[in-house]
Design an enzyme around this catalytic site. Structure first.
Site, PDB file in Angstrom:
ATOM      1  CB  SER A 153       9.233  -3.847  -3.782  1.00  0.00           C
ATOM      2  OG  SER A 153      10.526  -4.128  -4.235  1.00  0.00           O
ATOM      3  CB  SER A 156      -0.204   3.925  -4.214  1.00  0.00           C
ATOM      4  OG  SER A 156      -1.363   3.649  -3.438  1.00  0.00           O
ATOM      5  NE  ARG A 157      -5.370   6.039  -0.717  1.00  0.00           N
ATOM      6  CZ  ARG A 157      -6.013   5.052  -1.313  1.00  0.00           C
ATOM      7  NH1 ARG A 157      -5.803   4.809  -2.587  1.00  0.00           N
ATOM      8  NH2 ARG A 157      -6.872   4.303  -0.637  1.00  0.00           N
ATOM      9  CG  ASN A 188       1.084   1.152   4.946  1.00  0.00           C
ATOM     10  OD1 ASN A 188       0.844   1.885   5.903  1.00  0.00           O
ATOM     11  ND2 ASN A 188       0.637   1.423   3.716  1.00  0.00           N
ATOM     12  N   GLY A 218       0.825  -1.213   0.000  1.00  0.00           N
ATOM     13  CA  GLY A 218       0.000   0.000   0.000  1.00  0.00           C
ATOM     14  C   GLY A 218       0.854   1.255   0.000  1.00  0.00           C
ATOM     15  CE  LYS A 248      -5.234  -1.876  10.613  1.00  0.00           C
ATOM     16  NZ  LYS A 248      -4.076  -1.973   9.730  1.00  0.00           N
ATOM     17  CE1 TYR A 291      -8.259  -0.179   9.829  1.00  0.00           C
ATOM     18  CE2 TYR A 291      -8.603   0.790  12.003  1.00  0.00           C
ATOM     19  CZ  TYR A 291      -7.850   0.666  10.839  1.00  0.00           C
ATOM     20  OH  TYR A 291      -6.688   1.389  10.699  1.00  0.00           O
ATOM     21  CG  ASP A 315      -7.318  -7.091  -4.464  1.00  0.00           C
ATOM     22  OD1 ASP A 315      -7.005  -7.124  -3.246  1.00  0.00           O
ATOM     23  OD2 ASP A 315      -8.489  -6.983  -4.861  1.00  0.00           O
ATOM     24  CB  ALA A 371     -11.838  -7.715  14.990  1.00  0.00           C
TER      25      ALA A 371
HETATM   26  P1  NAP Z   1      -4.933   4.963   2.801  1.00  0.00           P
HETATM   27  O1  NAP Z   1      -4.536   6.373   2.609  1.00  0.00           O
HETATM   28  O2  NAP Z   1      -6.341   4.551   2.555  1.00  0.00           O
HETATM   29  O3  NAP Z   1      -3.941   4.028   1.908  1.00  0.00           O
HETATM   30  C1  NAP Z   1      -4.118   2.637   1.886  1.00  0.00           C
HETATM   31  C2  NAP Z   1      -3.117   2.016   0.924  1.00  0.00           C
HETATM   32  O4  NAP Z   1      -3.399   0.605   0.839  1.00  0.00           O
HETATM   33  C3  NAP Z   1      -3.238   2.557  -0.491  1.00  0.00           C
HETATM   34  O5  NAP Z   1      -1.969   2.495  -1.120  1.00  0.00           O
HETATM   35  C4  NAP Z   1      -4.186   1.570  -1.143  1.00  0.00           C
HETATM   36  O6  NAP Z   1      -4.086   1.605  -2.560  1.00  0.00           O
HETATM   37  C5  NAP Z   1      -3.699   0.269  -0.533  1.00  0.00           C
HETATM   38  N1  NAP Z   1      -4.700  -0.777  -0.595  1.00  0.00           N
HETATM   39  C6  NAP Z   1      -5.996  -0.723  -0.168  1.00  0.00           C
HETATM   40  N2  NAP Z   1      -6.612  -1.859  -0.434  1.00  0.00           N
HETATM   41  C7  NAP Z   1      -5.693  -2.677  -1.055  1.00  0.00           C
HETATM   42  C8  NAP Z   1      -5.729  -3.999  -1.595  1.00  0.00           C
HETATM   43  N3  NAP Z   1      -6.855  -4.759  -1.550  1.00  0.00           N
HETATM   44  N4  NAP Z   1      -4.603  -4.492  -2.160  1.00  0.00           N
HETATM   45  C9  NAP Z   1      -3.476  -3.747  -2.211  1.00  0.00           C
HETATM   46  N5  NAP Z   1      -3.383  -2.505  -1.715  1.00  0.00           N
HETATM   47  C10 NAP Z   1      -4.480  -1.982  -1.144  1.00  0.00           C
HETATM   48  O7  NAP Z   1      -4.610   4.479   4.282  1.00  0.00           O
HETATM   49  P2  NAP Z   1      -3.550   5.050   5.373  1.00  0.00           P
HETATM   50  O8  NAP Z   1      -4.242   6.008   6.243  1.00  0.00           O
HETATM   51  O9  NAP Z   1      -2.292   5.436   4.680  1.00  0.00           O
HETATM   52  O10 NAP Z   1      -3.329   3.727   6.224  1.00  0.00           O
HETATM   53  C11 NAP Z   1      -2.173   2.913   6.086  1.00  0.00           C
HETATM   54  C12 NAP Z   1      -2.174   1.894   7.228  1.00  0.00           C
HETATM   55  O11 NAP Z   1      -2.165   2.596   8.468  1.00  0.00           O
HETATM   56  C13 NAP Z   1      -3.418   1.003   7.253  1.00  0.00           C
HETATM   57  O12 NAP Z   1      -3.071  -0.299   7.626  1.00  0.00           O
HETATM   58  C14 NAP Z   1      -4.280   1.638   8.337  1.00  0.00           C
HETATM   59  O13 NAP Z   1      -5.147   0.702   8.912  1.00  0.00           O
HETATM   60  C15 NAP Z   1      -3.219   2.121   9.283  1.00  0.00           C
HETATM   61  N6  NAP Z   1      -3.663   3.200  10.162  1.00  0.00           N
HETATM   62  C16 NAP Z   1      -4.169   4.352   9.655  1.00  0.00           C
HETATM   63  C17 NAP Z   1      -4.603   5.360  10.515  1.00  0.00           C
HETATM   64  C18 NAP Z   1      -5.184   6.650  10.006  1.00  0.00           C
HETATM   65  O14 NAP Z   1      -5.674   7.432  10.843  1.00  0.00           O
HETATM   66  N7  NAP Z   1      -5.131   6.932   8.727  1.00  0.00           N
HETATM   67  C19 NAP Z   1      -4.500   5.175  11.900  1.00  0.00           C
HETATM   68  C20 NAP Z   1      -3.962   3.994  12.392  1.00  0.00           C
HETATM   69  C21 NAP Z   1      -3.544   3.007  11.510  1.00  0.00           C
HETATM   70  P3  NAP Z   1      -5.316   1.113  -3.515  1.00  0.00           P
HETATM   71  O15 NAP Z   1      -6.587   1.607  -2.904  1.00  0.00           O
HETATM   72  O16 NAP Z   1      -5.011   1.684  -4.852  1.00  0.00           O
HETATM   73  O17 NAP Z   1      -5.243  -0.397  -3.535  1.00  0.00           O
END
Ligand code: NAP
Length: 245
Positions: free
Chosen positions: A31, A12-13, A87, A10, A157, A153, A60, A155
């Protein structure tokens, strides 16, 4: 070629992009995979400084075969895997009583099944390499505290933290460390689902007085991936500005 071979799922963003940027800046080969490409990916693929040490594939992660193909591709390109950062994750908000099965399955298929499949593929590679490795699972403070509307979610984590502790025991003799980073609320797309009122409340309850940034988490990941952290395993490192203190 120098530098570690680091996988960031993940990438990409959001947080993943911050992790990719951090490990590229430390001279590593990185990678990444996600279902779709972004400007970040295009930039790293074309920048003369990073194009020879950045690989991205559209994958995916809920597809087990695609996960194995991705890891094989990484090894074919960079020869090995030193660090895996699990991630990629998805959150579906909704109270459990009314949440659809499809939403439930999507969260479990990616956050749990996908992460287990990726970890298994990389661990087998690390065994073959025979010189240790680092696995970092991005969980969440809600896996520790819970959050209304995020039962599934939370659960997944909490399950990742359980996997971290079990694998730390299972892989320790192979010099592979396994740790979780549990971020608090980050200023990424994932938290866009929260209302302004919810975000305001979180910031007010956070001693640091702000949401987390990808850089806050990347610094912890760099530490856990460093040679100095070779004796640190089985931990859940909370990065939340003091929110859960
Ligand atoms: P995000 O901005 O939604 O980015 C999620 C990344 O995962 C994207 O690159 C997305 O790309 C990829 N992804 C989603 N579904 C996928 C799939 N089926 N296969 C492959 N790639 C997939 O999320 P984030 O906020 O950066 O979160 C990153 C991590 O931190 C997650 O595990 C999240 O649970 C954790 N986290 C986030 C927060 C928060 O407040 N944001 C807090 C605590 C923990 P595509 O959609 O193009 O596949």
């Amino acid at each position: 070629m120098t530098g570690r071979s680091v996988i960031v799922t993940g990438g990409s963003r959001g947080l993943g992009a911050g992790l990719v940027a951090s490990f590229l800046a430390s001279g590593d080969r990185v990678s990444s995979c996600s279902r779709s490409r972004t400007d970040n990916v295009d930039r790293w693929e074309s920048d003369p400084d990073t194009k020879d040490r950045f690989l991205h594939r559209d994958v995916d992660l809920s597809d087990r075969d695609a996960v194995q193909t991705f890891v094989r591709d990484v090894v074919a390109t960079y020869g090995r895997v030193d660090v895996l950062i699990n991630n990629a994750g998805v959150a579906q908000e909704g109270v459990l009583a009314t949440m659809g099965d499809a939403e439930t399955d999507q969260v479990i298929d990616l956050n749990l099944r996908g992460t287990l499949a990726m970890t298994k593929a990389v661990v087998r590679r690390m065994f073959a390499q025979g010189d240790g490795g680092r696995i970092i699972n991005i969980s969440s403070v809600v896996g520790l505290s819970g959050y209304r509307g995020l039962a599934v979610y939370s659960a997944t984590k909490a399950a990742l933290d359980g996997m971290t502790r079990a694998l730390a025991r299972e892989l320790g003799s192979r010099m592979i460390t396994v740790n979780s980073i549990a971020p608090g609320y980050l200023a990424t797309e994932m938290s866009h689902g929260l209302t302004a009122e919810e975000l305001g409340q979180i910031v007010r309850r956070t001693p640091a007085g702000r949401l987390g940034q990808p850089e806050d988490v990347a610094a912890a990941a760099q530490f856990l991936a460093s040679p100095e952290a070779g004796f640190v395993s089985g931990h859940v490192l909370v990065i939340d500005g003091g929110l859960s203190a």
